[in-house]
Design a protein around this motif. Structure first.
Motif, short mmCIF file in Angstrom:
data_model
loop_
_atom_site.label_atom_id
_atom_site.label_comp_id
_atom_site.label_asym_id
_atom_site.label_seq_id
_atom_site.Cartn_x
_atom_site.Cartn_y
_atom_site.Cartn_z
N LYS A 54 11.54 -0.06 4.22
CA LYS A 54 12.56 1.20 4.56
C LYS A 54 13.56 0.91 5.52
N ALA A 55 13.38 0.41 6.71
CA ALA A 55 14.38 0.07 7.37
C ALA A 55 15.30 -0.98 7.00
N SER A 56 14.93 -2.01 6.59
CA SER A 56 15.48 -3.10 5.91
C SER A 56 16.48 -2.60 4.89
N GLN A 57 16.03 -1.78 3.91
CA GLN A 57 16.72 -1.04 2.69
C GLN A 57 17.94 -0.40 3.27
N THR A 113 -0.26 -0.58 15.16
CA THR A 113 -1.69 -1.34 14.84
C THR A 113 -2.00 -1.68 13.32
N THR A 114 -3.27 -2.35 13.21
CA THR A 114 -3.49 -2.77 11.91
C THR A 114 -3.65 -1.52 11.07
N GLY A 115 -3.22 -1.76 9.79
CA GLY A 115 -3.29 -0.35 8.87
C GLY A 115 -2.46 0.73 8.96
N SER A 116 -1.19 0.50 9.79
CA SER A 116 -0.53 1.87 9.86
C SER A 116 0.80 1.63 9.34
N GLY A 117 0.59 0.86 8.29
CA GLY A 117 2.04 0.93 7.40
C GLY A 117 3.11 0.42 7.82
N LYS A 118 2.92 -0.97 8.42
CA LYS A 118 3.98 -1.83 8.79
C LYS A 118 5.10 -2.29 7.81
N THR A 119 4.41 -2.53 6.86
CA THR A 119 5.35 -3.20 5.78
C THR A 119 6.31 -2.25 4.92
#
Length: 321
Positions: free
Chosen positions: A262-265, A251-257
Motif C-alpha cells: 500500500k505504501a509503495s502504491q 513483528t512476524t505475521g503482522s502484515g508487512k507485505t
C-alpha cells in the motif's frame, strides 16, 4: 447527530425509490451535469453489473455514458485523488426487501452510493450480534434493487462500548473485524470517539480511496489495520518531505507485505518517484514478497538477481517495483 456535526449532510431515505432519487441528484452534483431518465437508466445498468468485488472496481472507475443527443460524457463515482470533492451524506432506517424485509441502522452515502453501513446494538449486547446481523443483510437483501448496497466498502459494528470495522467481502469472518487505534496503538473502542476519529469525512475518504486493497487473486477487499495505516502514512510522509532514511519495525505475521504494498502504491503517485525497490535478504522472502504483491495487483512487481535484468526493469514504466 454526531455525524452531521462532523460534516455529513442529513438526508431522509426510507426505501429504494428514495435511494435512487438521491443517487441521481448526488451524481449530477458530483459530475456537474444532469441526466435524462434514459441516461440515468444506463448509469443504473452499469452500476448493477457484477458482484461486490467487481462493484468495488466500478466505484473507482470511469463510465462512458452515451447521452441522448449522441455525445459522450465521462462519469466518475468517487474521487480518489481529492476525497474532499466527494459528497458525504448520512441517513438511517433505509428499508429494503429481498428474501425478507430488512431495515438498516445507519448508512453513510458518498456521491449517493452507500459506502459504509453501521450496525448498532444496545450496550450489553455482544458485538458479534451486530456482525451476524450484517451477514443476514447480505444474505437477505443487499443484492436486491440494483444491488446498490453491494457498493458498501466498510461495515462498522458497535454496541456503544466496543466498536469495530471490517471490509465488505464474501469471506467475511469475525476474525477480520478490527478495532481502530491512535498512532500510539491505543484502541479506540467507544462509539462516539470512533466516529470522531474514523468516520469523519476526511479520514473515511482517505480509507476508502487509499487503504482498501482489492485482492485480485482471492477476489476480495481487504482493509488495513490501524498500525498498518500509520506505518504507511509515516513512510509516505518520509518519502514526500525528506531524503533521509527511516525504518518501520514489524513483528512476524503482522502484515508487512500488505503495508509495504500500500505504501509503495501511494508513493508511486508522488511527483519525482519512478520506482520502488525492495531488497530482501533471503530467497524465500524474495519469492513470498513477489507472490503476495502480485496477488494484490497482478504483475505489479518483478524480481531479479541479475544486474542487466535489474537495469532493464528500472527502465520499464509498467511495473510498480
Amino acid at each position: 447527530k454526531q455525524l452531521i456535526g462532523l460534516g455529513y449532510a442529513s438526508v431522509k431515505i426510507t426505501d429504494v425509490d428514495g435511494l435512487l432519487s438521491n443517487l441521481k441528484n448526488q451524481l449530477e452534483l458530483f459530475n456537474e451535469t444532469s441526466f435524462t431518465p434514459k441516461e440515468f437508466d444506463a448509469i443504473l445498468n452499469h452500476l448493477a453489473k457484477g458482484n461486490v468485488f467487481e462493484k468495488a472496481k466500478t466505484l473507482r472507475g470511469i463510465f462512458r455514458l452515451t447521452k441522448d443527443d449522441g455525445t459522450s460524457a465521462y462519469l466518475h463515482f468517487f474521487n480518489q485523488e481529492n476525497t474532499s470533492k466527494n459528497l458525504y451524506q448520512v441517513t438511517n432506517q433505509v428499508t429494503q426487501e429481498g428474501s425478507y424485509l430488512n431495515r438498516y441502522d445507519v448508512t453513510l452515502l458518498v456521491n449517493g452510493l452507500p459506502l459504509v453501513q453501521i450496525e448498532l446494538k444496545r450496550s450489553g449486547i455482544e458485538i458479534k450480534e451486530a456482525f451476524n446481523q450484517i451477514n443476514r443483510y447480505q444474505l437477505h437483501s443487499f443484492w436486491s434493487n440494483n444491488g446498490l448496497f453491494q457498493y458498501v466498502q466498510l461495515f462498522v459494528i458497535s454496541n456503544g462500548v466496543n466498536t469495530k470495522y471490517l471490509a465488505n467481502n464474501r469471506l467475511q469472518s469475525v476474525k477480520q473485524t478490527f478495532f481502530w487505534a491512535d498512532e500510539h496503538n491505543k484502541n479506540i473502542t467507544e462509539l462516539s470517539e470512533f466516529a470522531a476519529e474514523f468516520l469523519n469525512p476526511t479520514h473515511l475518504g482517505k480509507m476508502v480511496a487509499h487503504y482498501i486493497v482489492i485482492n485480485e487473486t482471492h477476489k476480495v477487499m481487504m482493509v488495513l489495520r490501524p498500525y498498518q495505516y500509520f506505518a504507511a502514512e509515516a513512510i509516505i510522509k518520509q518519502v514526500a518531505t525528506t531524503n533521509d532514511n527511516a525504518y518501520i519495525w514489524h513483528t512476524t505475521g503482522s502484515g508487512k507485505t500488505l503495508t509495504s504494498f500500500k505504501a509503495s502504491q501511494i508513493i508511486m503517485k508522488l511527483p519525482g518517484v519512478h520506482k520502488v525497490v525492495f531488497v530482501v535478504d533471503r530467497k524465500d522472502l524474495d519469492y513470498q514478497t513477489m507472490n503476495e504483491f502480485n496477488a494484490f495487483k497482478k504483475d505489479s512487481v518483478d524480481v531479479t538477481d541479475n544486474t542487466h535484468s535489474l537495469v532493464r526493469q528500472l527502465k520499464d514504466n509498467t511495473k510498480l517495483v
